[in-house]
Design a protein around this motif. Sequence first.
Motif, PDB file in Angstrom:
ATOM      1  N   SER A 129       0.512  -0.776  15.159  1.00  0.00           N
ATOM      2  CA  SER A 129       1.627  -1.007  14.235  1.00  0.00           C
ATOM      3  C   SER A 129       2.640   0.141  14.284  1.00  0.00           C
ATOM      4  N   GLU A 145       0.833  -1.207   0.000  1.00  0.00           N
ATOM      5  CA  GLU A 145       0.000   0.000   0.000  1.00  0.00           C
ATOM      6  C   GLU A 145       0.865   1.253   0.000  1.00  0.00           C
ATOM      7  N   ASP A 147      -0.953   7.090  13.079  1.00  0.00           N
ATOM      8  CA  ASP A 147      -1.709   6.024  13.735  1.00  0.00           C
ATOM      9  C   ASP A 147      -3.154   6.474  13.970  1.00  0.00           C
ATOM     10  N   ASN A 148      -3.905   5.627  14.625  1.00  0.00           N
ATOM     11  CA  ASN A 148      -5.324   5.903  14.887  1.00  0.00           C
ATOM     12  C   ASN A 148      -5.542   6.477  16.277  1.00  0.00           C
ATOM     13  N   LEU A 151      -2.516   4.286   9.676  1.00  0.00           N
ATOM     14  CA  LEU A 151      -1.794   3.025   9.752  1.00  0.00           C
ATOM     15  C   LEU A 151      -2.690   1.965  10.381  1.00  0.00           C
ATOM     16  N   PRO A 152      -2.389   0.692  10.166  1.00  0.00           N
ATOM     17  CA  PRO A 152      -3.153  -0.353  10.844  1.00  0.00           C
ATOM     18  C   PRO A 152      -3.008  -0.216  12.365  1.00  0.00           C
ATOM     19  N   ALA A 153      -4.005  -0.656  13.091  1.00  0.00           N
ATOM     20  CA  ALA A 153      -3.973  -0.589  14.554  1.00  0.00           C
ATOM     21  C   ALA A 153      -2.763  -1.351  15.092  1.00  0.00           C
TER      22      ALA A 153
END
Length: 172
Positions: free
Chosen positions: A133, A3, A103-104, A129-131
């Motif tokens: 990570s 990605e 990030d989240n 970003l993915p959780a």
Amino acid sequence: VSEYQTLRRETQESGAKVFFVDEALFRADVDVRQMWVLRGMPALVDSTSPRLGEKATYYSAVCLETGEIEAMAVEETCTAETTVAFLKQLRDHYTEPLVIIWDNGPAHRGAEIRTWLSTPDLRVRLVALPAYSPDFNADEAVWDWVREEVTANTCFGTKARVRQAVDYFFAN
């Protein structure tokens, strides 16, 4: 990774600049890191045991392609409002379209951010970003660098002294 590769191709075509963004705090108490000591001797570091509220909080962003780093101190904790202030700082310093990878975290969501994103001709894209990570966020390396060069094995005692040292690091 795939990605990110796709995103890099898209940004090269559009002329956008990619920044990895994160926030960190540095306590006034000692940040114990690796150190050399004689075998059998204790590894002692002075500390005045300042209260937990004695800390300096920052945002930073790093562009992997250029090595540019942008930083901003925050007086209290990071919120959607302080996040918008940092994003505005980035927008003010860079005229090209921006892609922000982060990030989240809770400070990355909220009405203030949605309102700011509705600004006409903003040319900012947010990529989450993915959780769980942190290894995918290149800005984590900036914080490791600050900790290694500035705060490692040092008790600053006050928030003001931490801020002075970290500000000096970013200025230089």
